[in-house]
Design a protein around this motif. Sequence first.
Motif, short mmCIF file in Angstrom:
data_model
loop_
_atom_site.label_atom_id
_atom_site.label_comp_id
_atom_site.label_asym_id
_atom_site.label_seq_id
_atom_site.Cartn_x
_atom_site.Cartn_y
_atom_site.Cartn_z
N ASP A 6 -0.67 -9.09 4.57
CA ASP A 6 -1.82 -8.17 4.47
C ASP A 6 -1.87 -7.60 3.06
O ASP A 6 -0.83 -7.40 2.43
N SER A 7 -3.08 -7.30 2.63
CA SER A 7 -3.19 -6.83 1.25
C SER A 7 -3.10 -5.31 1.16
O SER A 7 -3.01 -4.76 0.09
N ASP A 8 -3.12 -4.62 2.30
CA ASP A 8 -3.20 -3.15 2.21
C ASP A 8 -1.90 -2.44 2.61
O ASP A 8 -1.86 -1.22 2.70
N ARG A 9 -0.84 -3.22 2.88
CA ARG A 9 0.43 -2.59 3.24
C ARG A 9 1.50 -3.03 2.25
O ARG A 9 1.41 -4.11 1.67
#
Lengths: 123, 234
Positions: A6-9
């Motif tokens: 994931d790009s947001d974690r």
Amino acid sequence: MAWNLDSDRPIYTQIVEKLQMQIVSGFYKPGEKLPSVRELACAACVNPNTMQKAFTELERSELILTQRTSGRFVTEDIDMIKQVQTTLAEEQIKIFMDKMRGLGFNREEIVTLLELLIKGDSK
Amino acid sequence: MSSYLLEASGLTKQFGNETIAVNQLNLEVGPGKIIGLLGPNGSGKTTLIKLINGLLTPSSGSVLVKGHAPDIESKKTIAYLPERTYLQNHMKVSELVDFFADFYEDFSKERAYMMLHSLDIKSTAKLSTLSKGTKEKVQLILVMSRDADLYILDEPIAGVDPAARDYILKTILNNYNENATIILSTHLISDIENILDEVIFIKNGSILLHTTVEDIREQQGKSVDSYFREVFAC
């Protein structure tokens, strides 16, 4: 192929989860030697320092052990692996329950539906 | 002796009377890091890179690589991929490999041929017969075949297709030694952010932000790519 991240974690927490999964599912067996930081970093297409940080985290939880000269190994403590597996399963079930409640099901309805679907699945 | 590989203080580059490309810039970079130099067009990325390489001299302030101002010695420790090619079109790939091997003590021909082979580039081919993307690959291979302390890559993946991009990132990960630092400038943030330790946001010739990728994700709850779009929204 690079791992799906994931790009947001934070990246290292996702790697920790992925490696935990590979250990509890038996992809890496108890006592098995793990690939080097660089090999895994390359396979996952992540920074080696990030992979190192994930390894440090797993070492802290004693799921993997470092032997100074010969590398990193999965723990041979099967009870511990089992315990991690249960914890991960509990997390997934909690997420599932929250989603089902979001769809308007109560506890009994969820259990009934689940049993029905599992029966269908085994046929 | 400072422990920084690269240090800039009050670094300024002015062109003519109007354009200040790099403005009072302060920067400290340690060894063993992969760092993204990110900023919109005209923010001063390439000027900063040229100052580090000694291709431009500062109007004021200083830049030090391993404690020394850029000179012949520093060129031995820096492997630089410029944004434009400087290789001679009439040369064959194998001749370029020999050329680099003659020029740089730290160049490994073996590593160069290994990478050329994996990317299916024929060493007998003349550079002029290769596509733009393949030329870029050749140039990157030549730079990454050096065993430098500091790699500075100006837009290394812009011209190559996504599949080759992945290979190139793996090449970078595989070939730099643990004490070397790589600084790479790019607009393709989402493609590279997983391999970065740190990011530097540069705006109007100054550092806006210098932090780790994980800090951005932890504190902002978003990718470097989304954060960049937010910070530099037009």
